[in-house]
Enzyme design. Sequence first.
Site, short mmCIF file in Angstrom:
data_model
loop_
_atom_site.label_atom_id
_atom_site.label_comp_id
_atom_site.label_asym_id
_atom_site.label_seq_id
_atom_site.Cartn_x
_atom_site.Cartn_y
_atom_site.Cartn_z
N ASP A 73 -7.93 -5.38 -0.09
CA ASP A 73 -7.94 -6.42 -0.90
C ASP A 73 -8.27 -7.56 -0.89
O ASP A 73 -8.32 -8.64 -1.90
CB ASP A 73 -7.90 -5.63 -2.12
CG ASP A 73 -8.69 -4.55 -2.26
OD1 ASP A 73 -7.42 -3.73 -3.08
OD2 ASP A 73 -9.73 -4.61 -2.43
N HIS A 88 0.41 -1.65 0.33
CA HIS A 88 -0.08 -0.07 -0.25
C HIS A 88 1.02 0.85 -0.16
O HIS A 88 1.71 1.54 0.55
CB HIS A 88 -1.02 -0.02 1.24
CG HIS A 88 -2.30 0.91 0.95
ND1 HIS A 88 -1.84 2.24 1.42
CD2 HIS A 88 -3.68 0.58 0.73
CE1 HIS A 88 -2.85 2.60 0.63
NE2 HIS A 88 -3.96 1.46 0.74
C1 SDX Z 1 -6.48 0.27 -2.75
O1 SDX Z 1 -4.31 4.49 -1.92
C2 SDX Z 1 -5.65 3.82 -1.13
O2 SDX Z 1 -5.76 4.23 -0.35
C3 SDX Z 1 -5.99 2.46 -2.03
C4 SDX Z 1 -7.14 1.41 -1.73
C5 SDX Z 1 -8.42 2.65 -1.46
O3 SDX Z 1 -9.01 2.06 0.01
O4 SDX Z 1 -8.63 3.78 -2.07
O5 SDX Z 1 -6.66 1.17 -0.21
C6 SDX Z 1 -7.23 0.58 -2.43
O6 SDX Z 1 -6.14 0.00 -3.46
C7 SDX Z 1 -5.20 -0.74 -2.06
C8 SDX Z 1 -4.37 -1.59 -3.58
C9 SDX Z 1 -4.50 -2.39 -4.09
N1 SDX Z 1 -3.60 -2.69 -5.06
C10 SDX Z 1 -3.09 -3.96 -4.81
O7 SDX Z 1 -3.06 -4.76 -3.86
C11 SDX Z 1 -1.90 -4.14 -5.85
C12 SDX Z 1 -1.39 -4.58 -5.16
N2 SDX Z 1 -0.28 -3.88 -4.49
C13 SDX Z 1 0.93 -3.15 -5.83
O8 SDX Z 1 0.61 -3.27 -6.98
C14 SDX Z 1 1.48 -1.81 -4.83
O9 SDX Z 1 2.55 -2.61 -3.62
C15 SDX Z 1 0.33 -0.10 -5.15
C16 SDX Z 1 -0.09 0.00 -6.01
C17 SDX Z 1 -0.65 -1.05 -3.81
C18 SDX Z 1 0.81 0.76 -4.16
O10 SDX Z 1 2.14 1.07 -4.79
P1 SDX Z 1 3.30 1.88 -4.50
O11 SDX Z 1 3.06 2.85 -3.10
O12 SDX Z 1 4.00 2.68 -5.60
O13 SDX Z 1 4.82 1.17 -4.27
P2 SDX Z 1 5.24 0.53 -4.95
O14 SDX Z 1 4.90 0.27 -6.28
O15 SDX Z 1 6.91 1.73 -5.15
O16 SDX Z 1 6.38 -0.33 -4.47
C19 SDX Z 1 7.56 -0.07 -3.58
C20 SDX Z 1 8.43 -1.22 -3.71
C21 SDX Z 1 8.68 -1.71 -4.62
O17 SDX Z 1 9.39 -2.03 -4.74
P3 SDX Z 1 11.17 -1.79 -5.38
O18 SDX Z 1 10.73 -1.25 -6.70
O19 SDX Z 1 11.11 -0.72 -4.33
O20 SDX Z 1 12.67 -2.97 -5.88
O21 SDX Z 1 7.60 -2.52 -3.44
C22 SDX Z 1 7.39 -3.94 -4.61
C23 SDX Z 1 7.40 -2.78 -5.50
O22 SDX Z 1 8.45 -3.99 -6.67
N3 SDX Z 1 5.98 -3.89 -4.14
C24 SDX Z 1 5.61 -5.52 -4.42
C25 SDX Z 1 4.68 -5.08 -4.36
N4 SDX Z 1 3.86 -3.81 -4.36
C26 SDX Z 1 4.98 -3.00 -3.65
N5 SDX Z 1 6.28 -7.14 -5.18
C27 SDX Z 1 5.39 -7.62 -4.80
N6 SDX Z 1 3.79 -8.28 -4.44
C28 SDX Z 1 3.33 -6.52 -4.17
N7 SDX Z 1 1.81 -6.76 -3.86
#
Ligand code: SDX
Length: 432
Positions: A367, A309
């Site tokens: 989720d 998140h």
């Molecule tokens: C919702 O914003 C909100 O409040 C949203 C929400 C709401 O109520 O409105 O809470 C609802 O959207 C919840 C999130 C649902 N999405 C997912 O579950 C999809 C999987 N999660 C990711 O795509 C990600 O964690 C996000 C999109 C939720 C957050 O993305 P960020 O903040 O841009 O973080 P990032 O992509 O920069 O990740 C930081 C690091 C990265 O590694 P590095 O590049 O630093 O090496 O963490 C890793 C990412 O690769 N990472 C993950 C991961 N999520 C982040 N690695 C593996 N699996 C994951 N799920």
Amino acid sequence: MAKDMDKKANISFEGQSLEFPIYSPTLGPDVIDISKLYGTGGVFTYDPGFTSTASCESAITFIDGDKGELLYRGYPIDQLAEKSHFLEVCYLLLYGELPTNAELDDFENRVTRHTMLHEQMTNFFRGFRRDAHPMAIICGVQGAMSSFYHDSTDISDPWQREVASIRMIAKLPTVVAWAYKYSIGQPFVYPRNDLDYASNFLRMCFSVPAEDYEVNPILSRAMDRIFTLHADHEQNASTSTVRLAGSSGANPFACIAAGIACLWGPAHGGANEAALSMLREIGTVDQIPEYIRRAKDKSDPFRLMGFGHRVYKNFDPRAKVMKQSADEVLGLLGIENNPTLQVAKELERIALEDDYFIEKKLYPNVDFYSGIILDAMGFPTTMFTPIFALARTVGWIAQWKEMIADENQRIGRPRQLYVGEAHRNYVDAEKR
Ligand code: SDX
């Protein structure tokens, strides 16, 4: 907002030193007001994804990502999930205070009396292919609502803003249920005024004219709790979309349609559908290590859906409540040995012990468990995000109303870091 006139931030560059006010919030980090930066310093800030940007001032919802805390108008989400119910939470989000019994009765009565759609709107559903994703249908029908409710599209009229708000909170369950019915070729079921909000929605989804339908109180309580957990969440992507659409003066029905469109993405509201599909693809506990490896492999686009998140760097408090609810609902339904739930729990346990997830502070989000409950209720995965949209409509509306009422509100218009071609002259085709 506390404008402590003594707190200032200084930005110095290229021989100039600029001073900006710092504002202190009720909760959370201070903010530096850089709105005059371009006018005084001739430069922009650069923050793609808005990781360090407060886009507005709001009094509705607060998230403490480090503590894993979520407050609706100051009330912790776990207390509201346990002690309140969705329409009372709607009242709280919209008007800022918990209602008296009389206020709640009046609000519930107003919502109940707006649950029907204009009969001609049934034609919209029939224009879609039967296999259309329900999000495509609800996005289209929601936007089309502005063509049926002309008496509540003038955003300068507080009364019209109020009517439009009640209409959308009341009608989204009908729209979402009818999108489901259309996808399975069953007749639309009309709302009933003698049922509570969650029971009405379940009946519109699962009853058929051929027999009586009794709403299972376990499922309606779980459904209501899922609505509460999804109701609002600060300035997430879809809420920011609604605010930006509203800042141009677009009618409220169009603004909420924009929010629905943004929520659809798998990185946002689409993650609940993707998370259950992922858990099913993993299938059994012994397959988990391979998927954990893939999630950590930068060359592999796979991510653990339902994990991570932007704000929470601790447990998403909604995921905790959802996990308890999954145990309760599946237990009461006699399916506590649901293999998908077992895979989810083991995946969570393994991930939370893995250095990669610990270092990046990746925890289950809202989720991760919601799909397991919705699946146990009988919903197909394609209905998960529409249900999220139904619940978030009140949050989008509360944030939109707050923005419209802000006398400092202006159209949102970000700038950019231009990296394209410098000025050049047209070249005739024969000279290219
Ligand atoms: C919702 O914003 C909100 O409040 C949203 C929400 C709401 O109520 O409105 O809470 C609802 O959207 C919840 C999130 C649902 N999405 C997912 O579950 C999809 C999987 N999660 C990711 O795509 C990600 O964690 C996000 C999109 C939720 C957050 O993305 P960020 O903040 O841009 O973080 P990032 O992509 O920069 O990740 C930081 C690091 C990265 O590694 P590095 O590049 O630093 O090496 O963490 C890793 C990412 O690769 N990472 C993950 C991961 N999520 C982040 N690695 C593996 N699996 C994951 N799920």
